[in-house]
Design a protein around this motif. Structure first.
Motif, PDB file in Angstrom:
ATOM      1  N   SER B 172       0.824  -1.203   0.000  1.00 43.68           N
ATOM      2  CA  SER B 172       0.000   0.000   0.000  1.00 43.68           C
ATOM      3  C   SER B 172       0.865   1.263   0.000  1.00 43.68           C
ATOM      4  O   SER B 172       2.069   1.201   0.214  1.00 43.68           O
ATOM      5  N   GLU B 239      -2.673   6.098  -9.469  1.00 48.31           N
ATOM      6  CA  GLU B 239      -3.724   6.086  -8.455  1.00 48.31           C
ATOM      7  C   GLU B 239      -4.037   7.503  -8.003  1.00 48.31           C
ATOM      8  O   GLU B 239      -3.144   8.237  -7.594  1.00 48.31           O
ATOM      9  N   LYS B 241      -5.478   9.536  -5.177  1.00 47.01           N
ATOM     10  CA  LYS B 241      -5.820   9.317  -3.776  1.00 47.01           C
ATOM     11  C   LYS B 241      -6.814  10.362  -3.315  1.00 47.01           C
ATOM     12  O   LYS B 241      -6.508  11.542  -3.270  1.00 47.01           O
ATOM     13  N   LYS B 310      -8.331   5.748  -4.972  1.00 43.86           N
ATOM     14  CA  LYS B 310      -8.322   5.204  -3.620  1.00 43.86           C
ATOM     15  C   LYS B 310      -9.198   6.065  -2.729  1.00 43.86           C
ATOM     16  O   LYS B 310      -9.034   7.281  -2.687  1.00 43.86           O
ATOM     17  N   ALA B 333      -9.474   1.323  -4.887  1.00 43.23           N
ATOM     18  CA  ALA B 333      -8.879   0.830  -3.649  1.00 43.23           C
ATOM     19  C   ALA B 333      -9.702   1.396  -2.508  1.00 43.23           C
ATOM     20  O   ALA B 333      -9.965   2.601  -2.460  1.00 43.23           O
ATOM     21  N   ASP B 335      -9.930   1.722   1.556  1.00 43.86           N
ATOM     22  CA  ASP B 335      -9.091   1.635   2.755  1.00 43.86           C
ATOM     23  C   ASP B 335      -9.993   1.719   3.983  1.00 43.86           C
ATOM     24  O   ASP B 335     -10.708   2.707   4.171  1.00 43.86           O
TER      25      ASP B 335
END
Lengths: 136, 501
Positions: B172, B239, B241, B310, B333, B335
């Motif tokens: 990660s 990615e 975020k 993410k 993703a 989390d």
């Protein structure tokens, strides 16, 4: 990384008992570590004998105590013949030799010839010390 | 101000065994141990100990031990020691309480209430040592349907970019800055060796790690640190975020003192300046805005690599995920509540977000209901501790998982939660050059690759036991899970039946 564990294990390996606590706390005179970690933080560097091909210490030795084994290439000092004149210490280009004042002889790395891997290399937690055979 | 806080730990030194070698003095990043040159003995200041065990592990005579201070308060189910100490700490500092790593509160860990199936009599199990067992996972959007040329059998469909990983376990996001360069290099090397990916986090990709860029997920976060065309082109996936499990809804702050010359060059900011990542992306206030950034990044990389998003697992995660799919992401993703961080307000870490198990199941269910599950890969993150957790996540619907805490633990981390202090004795969460040298990337990569290899073998064993020979046959197959000790509503969200039914 400057933990000095090579010194601890070198001393232990060159003690009578080869037990880390006994070697440091009981045995007198204490054994000496042959490897020494020099620090100029954050840099740290272990200084030990390079087992030179043209060993100045052997050439300079007044009594013939310091010899290079033609087979193994390891340079050792015969404590029976060493008279503690420290000439070898003066000529060593690496500063790798130490005075064993308690015994009046020079202390130097013998690559732990009785072990497969020298104690300092075996116990180095960061694999900073490695044994490299540079025999031509 | 006089602190009213007692020591958290007690350092026990067996003087019979201590040889005064001062290894502990040098190894402690918190200056717990000191040497009295005159008396020739070594002593400890317990109040500084964070319980990281560095000295304990490195003491050559096993003279040291660290135990929690057995100090007792009057028993009180409401005012537990942590609550009292937090109040004291804030009364003394007047600040937001900072912490590191993941949520340590006793929220239900659903992994521990899910059990896996195995074959008995009516269907044969498979021995992974004798028969092939496929763990390779392709990350990226999948097409609606596939057409083959009837003559040659060649693929007629234009496939979206796919990234194969040999194990469904990715490292990660951990930025250079939050962790040391040798620690990140360990992750990069291990990812290359194990055939998986590591994630740069929002810290850019250090020059020395460009050789590993083929195994890098390059992150684009709200501060845009370290992002340039070369960085985007270099990575294997990109990615965006939006959020992080440890601190959903807030940004990041790398204090200026940690912004060394190397960190500054990699993040493309001046040396010694605070690296502030805003809470939101200031150009994203809607799914439509997100779509613009996704396609900007796809354009920038010529549609050659998956672009994912993410997010932190929050209450409405399923609907948000649906929007992200429709915005054109190739993977999502998620989390969860127990996801870690290098620094976060304690109150955010411990009270914001939802557990990954519930979020993952909810997202997978929702995307299936809407017929868009194939449009993205799902990566589950936050609290994966072992290979069983990995397999349970895949059965709940994940394509792959992210691990970070487990990876750092493999490098020595004891989850002491002091990452934000920058004094990590294990050389992980620090930029102090004396401390970072403690991680030899060759050793670090070996430890991490060993971990992934061990987990892969265990996953193969468990799959074989279920009579499955390819990981993708388990994905979203919740019939292979049963719940123990969960309520009806929890089982409904998880889509899992109770054990025995």
């Amino acid at each position: 990384m400057g933990c000095h564990l090579c010194e601890v294990h070198c001393l232990t390996e060159h003690s009578q008992s080869r037990h880390v606590v006994r070697a440091h706390k009981r045995e007198r005179p204490r054994a000496l570590a042959r490897v020494r970690v020099e620090e100029a933080l954050p840099l740290t560097l272990a200084i030990q004998c390079h087992q030179c091909d043209e060993p100045m210490c052997v050439f300079a030795c007044l009594t013939g105590a310091m010899q290079k084994d033609p087979e193994t290439g390891i340079v050792t000092s015969d404590s029976e013949r060493c008279m503690g004149c420290w000439t070898c210490i003066m000529v060593c280009p690496f500063g790798a030799l130490r005075r064993d004042t308690a015994r009046g002889v020079v202390a130097k790395c013998d690559l732990c010839a009785h072990l497969v891997t020298p104690a300092c290399v075996a116990h180095c937690p960061n694999e900073a010390l490695t044994l490299v055979d540079v025999t031509p | 101000m006089k602190s009213y806080l007692a020591s958290r730990f007690v350092v026990l030194r067996d003087q019979e065994r201590c040889i005064q070698c001062r290894v502990c003095v040098r190894q402690c990043g918190y200056d717990v141990h000191a040497c009295d040159q005159e008396a020739g003995d070594v002593y400890s200041s317990d109040d500084r100990c964070v319980g990281c065990h560095r000295c304990v592990v490195f003491c050559p005579t096993q003279a040291l031990s660290v135990r929690e201070n057995p100090l007792s308060y009057r028993a009180n189910a409401n005012w537990r020691p942590e609550a009292i100490e937090d109040v004291l700490r804030q009364a003394e500092t007047g600040g937001v309480l900072l912490t590191g790593m993941g949520n340590d509160k006793p929220y239900r860990i659903y992994w521990d209430h899910l059990v896996l199936n195995a074959s008995q009599v009516t269907n044969p199990s498979i021995d992974p040592l004798r028969e092939p067992m496929e763990l390779t996972t392709f990350l990226g959007a999948k097409p609606e349907a596939v057409t083959l040329d009837p003559e040659t059998g060649a693929l007629g469909t234009q496939m979206p970019p796919q990234v194969p990983v040999d194990v469904p376990i990715l490292f990660s996001a951990m930025s250079f800055g939050s962790i040391s360069l040798p620690a990140q290099e360990s992750l990069a090397r291990a990812a290359a060796e194990a055939g998986t990916l590591f994630n740069t986090g929002e810290g850019g990709l250090h020059r020395s790690l460009y050789p590993f860029a083929g195994n890098a997920i390059v992150q684009v976060a709200s501060g845009r640190f370290g992002v340039d065309p070369e960085y985007l082109q270099a990575g294997r996936m990109v990615e965006i975020k939006i959020g992080q499990g440890a601190k959903p809804g807030i940004g990041g702050h790398l204090p200026g003192e940690k912004v060394s010359a190397e960190v500054a060059a990699t993040r493309m900011i001046p040396i010694g300046t605070d690296a502030l990542s805003p809470a939101p992306h200031h150009d994203i206030y809607s799914i439509e805005d997100l779509r613009q950034l996704i396609y900007a990044l796809k354009e920038a990389t010529q549609y050659s690599k998956p672009v994912g998003v993410k997010i932190a697992a929050v209450h409405n995660v399923a609907a948000i995920a649906s929007g992200i799919v429709r915005a054109g992401a190739d993977y999502i993703a998620i989390d969860g509540l127990r996801g870690s961080t290098g620094a976060a307000p304690k109150v955010m870490r411990d009270h914001v977000g939802i557990p990954i198990e519930l979020a993952l199941a909810a997202v997978d269910t929702r995307l299936r209901q809407e017929g868009i599950r194939h449009c993205v890969s799902l990566i589950a993150a936050g609290g994966i501790r072992n290979s069983a957790d990995v397999l349970k996540a895949i059965a709940l619907g994940a394509d792959a998982v992210y691990i970070a805490t487990a990876a750092l633990v493999a490098l020595g981390c004891r989850v002491c939660q002091m990452c934000y202090a920058g004094k990590c004795s294990w050389g992980i969460a620090t930029q102090n050059p004396y401390l970072t040298r403690r991680i030899n990337p060759a050793i670090g990569a070996r430890r991490l690759a060993n971990l992934l290899r061990g987990w892969s073998h265990e996953i193969q064993e468990m799959l074989g036991g279920m009579g499955i020979n390819a990981l993708e046959s388990l994905r979203g197959n919740r019939l292979h899970l049963r719940a123990v000790g969960l309520s009806d509503s929890e089982m409904r969200v998880l889509g899992v039946r109770p054990a025995g039914e």
